[in-house]
Enzyme design. Sequence first.
Site, PDB file in Angstrom:
ATOM      1  N   MET A   1       0.845  -1.169   0.000  1.00 44.74           N
ATOM      2  CA  MET A   1       0.000   0.000   0.000  1.00 44.74           C
ATOM      3  C   MET A   1       0.899   1.244   0.000  1.00 44.74           C
ATOM      4  O   MET A   1       1.559   1.529   0.985  1.00 44.74           O
ATOM      5  CB  MET A   1      -0.898  -0.022   1.235  1.00 44.74           C
ATOM      6  CG  MET A   1      -1.597   1.278   1.472  1.00 44.74           C
ATOM      7  SD  MET A   1      -2.687   1.423   2.911  1.00 44.74           S
ATOM      8  CE  MET A   1      -2.560  -0.063   3.795  1.00 44.74           C
ATOM      9  N   PRO A   2       0.931   1.996  -1.091  1.00 43.53           N
ATOM     10  CA  PRO A   2       1.721   3.224  -1.124  1.00 43.53           C
ATOM     11  C   PRO A   2       1.138   4.290  -0.193  1.00 43.53           C
ATOM     12  O   PRO A   2      -0.070   4.489  -0.130  1.00 43.53           O
ATOM     13  CB  PRO A   2       1.618   3.691  -2.576  1.00 43.53           C
ATOM     14  CG  PRO A   2       1.190   2.493  -3.348  1.00 43.53           C
ATOM     15  CD  PRO A   2       0.370   1.674  -2.399  1.00 43.53           C
ATOM     16  N   ILE A   3       2.031   4.934   0.539  1.00 46.84           N
ATOM     17  CA  ILE A   3       1.660   6.071   1.378  1.00 46.84           C
ATOM     18  C   ILE A   3       2.511   7.248   0.920  1.00 46.84           C
ATOM     19  O   ILE A   3       3.737   7.188   0.965  1.00 46.84           O
ATOM     20  CB  ILE A   3       1.909   5.785   2.870  1.00 46.84           C
ATOM     21  CG1 ILE A   3       1.092   4.571   3.321  1.00 46.84           C
ATOM     22  CG2 ILE A   3       1.596   7.017   3.707  1.00 46.84           C
ATOM     23  CD1 ILE A   3       1.410   4.095   4.721  1.00 46.84           C
TER      24      ILE A   3
ATOM     25  N   ARG B   1      -2.691   5.868  -0.106  1.00 50.13           N
ATOM     26  CA  ARG B   1      -2.962   6.855   0.943  1.00 50.13           C
ATOM     27  C   ARG B   1      -2.126   8.102   0.669  1.00 50.13           C
ATOM     28  O   ARG B   1      -0.946   7.998   0.336  1.00 50.13           O
ATOM     29  CB  ARG B   1      -2.595   6.315   2.330  1.00 50.13           C
ATOM     30  CG  ARG B   1      -3.219   4.975   2.677  1.00 50.13           C
ATOM     31  CD  ARG B   1      -4.740   5.096   2.815  1.00 50.13           C
ATOM     32  NE  ARG B   1      -5.353   3.844   3.231  1.00 50.13           N
ATOM     33  CZ  ARG B   1      -5.941   2.986   2.403  1.00 50.13           C
ATOM     34  NH1 ARG B   1      -5.993   3.236   1.113  1.00 50.13           N
ATOM     35  NH2 ARG B   1      -6.496   1.884   2.865  1.00 50.13           N
TER      36      ARG B   1
END
Length: 63
Positions: free
Chosen positions: A1-3, A40
């Site tokens: 999940m990229p933040i 995100r």
Amino acid sequence: MPIIQIQILEGRSEETVEVLIENVTNSVSETLNTPTDNIRVIVTEVPNTHWGRAGKPMSKIKK
């Protein structure tokens, strides 16, 4: 999940920040081939008294 964390000087409208979040999300999604639901984005607005350039706070630098 990229933040993705973005720090900007405070003072932009809610609409501008919303567009920023949307555009960054779409760009990361396309680049990483990742669903937008997994991305995100955190936007932190920093007061111009707490952001420095050339040894001075931005509040003291004329635009």
